[in-house]
Design an enzyme around this catalytic site. Structure first.
Site, PDB file in Angstrom:
ATOM      1  N   GLY A  11       0.723  -1.242  -0.110  1.00 46.03           N
ATOM      2  CA  GLY A  11       0.007   0.035  -0.119  1.00 46.03           C
ATOM      3  C   GLY A  11       0.799   1.243   0.105  1.00 46.03           C
ATOM      4  N   SER A  12       2.176   1.388  -0.477  1.00 43.95           N
ATOM      5  CA  SER A  12       2.964   2.342  -0.308  1.00 43.95           C
ATOM      6  C   SER A  12       2.348   3.576  -1.879  1.00 43.95           C
ATOM      7  CB  SER A  12       4.256   2.209  -0.538  1.00 43.95           C
ATOM      8  OG  SER A  12       4.528   1.894  -2.049  1.00 43.95           O
ATOM      9  N   ASN A  13       2.001   2.908  -2.609  1.00 42.77           N
ATOM     10  CA  ASN A  13       1.386   3.943  -3.506  1.00 42.77           C
ATOM     11  C   ASN A  13      -0.014   4.619  -3.046  1.00 42.77           C
ATOM     12  OD1 ASN A  13       2.520   4.073  -6.471  1.00 42.77           O
ATOM     13  ND2 ASN A  13       2.800   2.089  -5.587  1.00 42.77           N
ATOM     14  N   ARG A  68     -12.645 -16.808 -11.755  1.00 39.60           N
ATOM     15  CA  ARG A  68     -12.193 -15.413 -11.983  1.00 39.60           C
ATOM     16  C   ARG A  68     -13.466 -14.717 -12.245  1.00 39.60           C
ATOM     17  NH1 ARG A  68      -7.601 -13.656 -13.069  1.00 39.60           N
ATOM     18  NH2 ARG A  68      -6.581 -15.427 -14.064  1.00 39.60           N
ATOM     19  N   ILE A  95      -5.321 -10.510 -12.305  1.00 39.88           N
ATOM     20  CA  ILE A  95      -5.569 -10.302 -13.616  1.00 39.88           C
ATOM     21  C   ILE A  95      -7.090 -10.080 -13.715  1.00 39.88           C
ATOM     22  CG2 ILE A  95      -5.558 -11.082 -15.974  1.00 39.88           C
ATOM     23  CD1 ILE A  95      -2.744 -11.375 -15.433  1.00 39.88           C
ATOM     24  N   HIS A 112       2.539   0.550 -13.054  1.00 46.75           N
ATOM     25  CA  HIS A 112       3.275  -0.565 -13.308  1.00 46.75           C
ATOM     26  C   HIS A 112       4.833  -0.206 -13.357  1.00 46.75           C
ATOM     27  CE1 HIS A 112       4.225  -4.198 -15.195  1.00 46.75           C
ATOM     28  NE2 HIS A 112       5.251  -3.668 -16.065  1.00 46.75           N
ATOM     29  N   THR A 144      -6.706  -1.832 -20.067  1.00 44.06           N
ATOM     30  CA  THR A 144      -7.470  -2.275 -21.181  1.00 44.06           C
ATOM     31  C   THR A 144      -7.427  -3.921 -21.072  1.00 44.06           C
ATOM     32  OG1 THR A 144      -5.436  -2.167 -22.709  1.00 44.06           O
ATOM     33  CG2 THR A 144      -7.174  -0.238 -22.630  1.00 44.06           C
ATOM     34  N   ASP A 148      -1.184  -4.579 -18.947  1.00 42.29           N
ATOM     35  CA  ASP A 148      -0.092  -3.733 -18.932  1.00 42.29           C
ATOM     36  C   ASP A 148       0.136  -2.799 -20.260  1.00 42.29           C
ATOM     37  OD1 ASP A 148       0.371  -4.340 -16.249  1.00 42.29           O
ATOM     38  OD2 ASP A 148       1.854  -5.872 -16.881  1.00 42.29           O
ATOM     39  N   GLU A 177       7.129   6.291  -8.550  1.00 40.38           N
ATOM     40  CA  GLU A 177       5.659   5.767  -8.509  1.00 40.38           C
ATOM     41  C   GLU A 177       4.951   6.777  -7.634  1.00 40.38           C
ATOM     42  OE1 GLU A 177       4.726   1.866  -8.020  1.00 40.38           O
ATOM     43  OE2 GLU A 177       6.812   1.047  -8.766  1.00 40.38           O
TER      44      GLU A 177
HETATM   45  C1  GRF Z   1       4.197  -0.975  -7.162  1.00 42.08           C
HETATM   46  O1  GRF Z   1       5.656  -1.539  -7.485  1.00 42.08           O
HETATM   47  C2  GRF Z   1       3.168  -0.819  -8.225  1.00 42.08           C
HETATM   48  O2  GRF Z   1       3.996  -0.405  -9.397  1.00 42.08           O
HETATM   49  C3  GRF Z   1       2.984  -2.597  -8.658  1.00 42.08           C
HETATM   50  O3  GRF Z   1       2.818  -3.185  -7.316  1.00 42.08           O
HETATM   51  C4  GRF Z   1       3.610  -2.480  -6.456  1.00 42.08           C
HETATM   52  C5  GRF Z   1       2.543  -1.943  -5.409  1.00 42.08           C
HETATM   53  O4  GRF Z   1       3.463  -1.586  -4.186  1.00 42.08           O
HETATM   54  N1  GRF Z   1       1.977  -2.467  -9.601  1.00 42.08           N
HETATM   55  P1  GRF Z   1       2.644  -0.713  -3.032  1.00 42.08           P
HETATM   56  O5  GRF Z   1       1.514  -1.922  -2.554  1.00 42.08           O
HETATM   57  O6  GRF Z   1       1.949   0.436  -3.771  1.00 42.08           O
HETATM   58  O7  GRF Z   1       3.279  -0.443  -2.143  1.00 42.08           O
END
Ligand code: GRF
Length: 219
Positions: A11-13, A68, A95, A112, A144, A148, A177
């Site tokens: 969850g860092s993003n 799925r 996916i 990504h 899409t 990726d 990111e």
């Molecule tokens: C990140 O490297 C992102 O680019 C990829 O998965 C990772 C997620 O990291 N899709 P976080 O959970 O946001 O720390």
């Protein structure tokens, strides 16, 4: 812009997006509301980050839906309950079916850890090192049906160093990111993004230092 974020892990993003709402951040004062964070794993560390920020959380466990299509339907039902304008994948490690992707056409984005179209899929940092590329980075793109491969909103590049290993390179990419994902949301909230007839995302962004070239090795 009502946002539902999907996570699977760290969850860092997600944290970077939530913190970008602070004064001086890319989302400060922007009309962005984080309605809910949904994880497919109950043990995702990102759920605590959401809770710390007072954001509602839900878990849709993929193991309860072995097929799925059934998982995607359950997930879409939970997402749509929040009436999102945008669905943000932030380290969501499943996916998604073409039906799911079509349902969220032009309102589903992903980050990504590579400069797409190079290195789609997993283990991007090790693969970049093995290929000997001198620049690596990250991409925010619309999702899409092809994994990726959707229209690119923003990318950031970092130099690859001679002594890099996948972990060191990943750490430098991750810093970028956290910088570009909030920017992408800012532009979407401001209505500055359109996907043209060729499937190319056109962003009328602040030009900033976008003309500066990143050269590696720098010579
Ligand atoms: C990140 O490297 C992102 O680019 C990829 O998965 C990772 C997620 O990291 N899709 P976080 O959970 O946001 O720390």
């Amino acid at each position: 812009m009502r946002v539902v974020t999907l996570i699977s892990g760290r969850g860092s993003n997600l944290r970077a997006l939530l913190e970008a709402r602070r004064p001086g951040g890319a989302l400060a004062g922007q009309p962005v509301e984080f309605a809910c964070v949904i994880s497919n794993r109950a043990d995702a560390a990102g759920l605590a980050i959401a809770a710390e920020h007072g954001i509602a959380t839900e878990v849709v466990d993929h193991r309860q839906h072995p097929e799925r299509a059934a998982f995607d339907r359950a997930l879409a039902e939970r997402i749509d309950a929040h009436r999102p304008d945008l669905v943000v994948l932030a380290g969501f490690m499943r996916i998604l079916s073409p039906e799911f992707v079509r349902h969220y056409e032009n309102r589903l984005i992903n980050i990504h850890p590579a400069l797409l179209p190079a290195f789609p899929g997993l283990d991007t940092h090790a693969r970049a090192l093995a290929a000997g590329v001198k620049l690596h980075g990250c991409t925010v793109h619309f999702v899409t049906a092809e994994v990726d491969a959707g229209p690119i909103l923003v990318q950031a590049a970092v130099p690859v160093r001679a002594d890099d290993d996948p972990a060191r390179l990943a750490a430098r990419v991750l810093v970028q990111e956290h910088r570009v994902y909030p920017l992408a949301l800012r532009w979407l909230a401001q209505g500055r993004v359109r996907v043209d007839e060729h499937g190319v995302a056109r962003v009328s962004a602040d030009t900033g230092d976008a003309d500066a070239a990143l050269v590696s090795p720098s010579g």
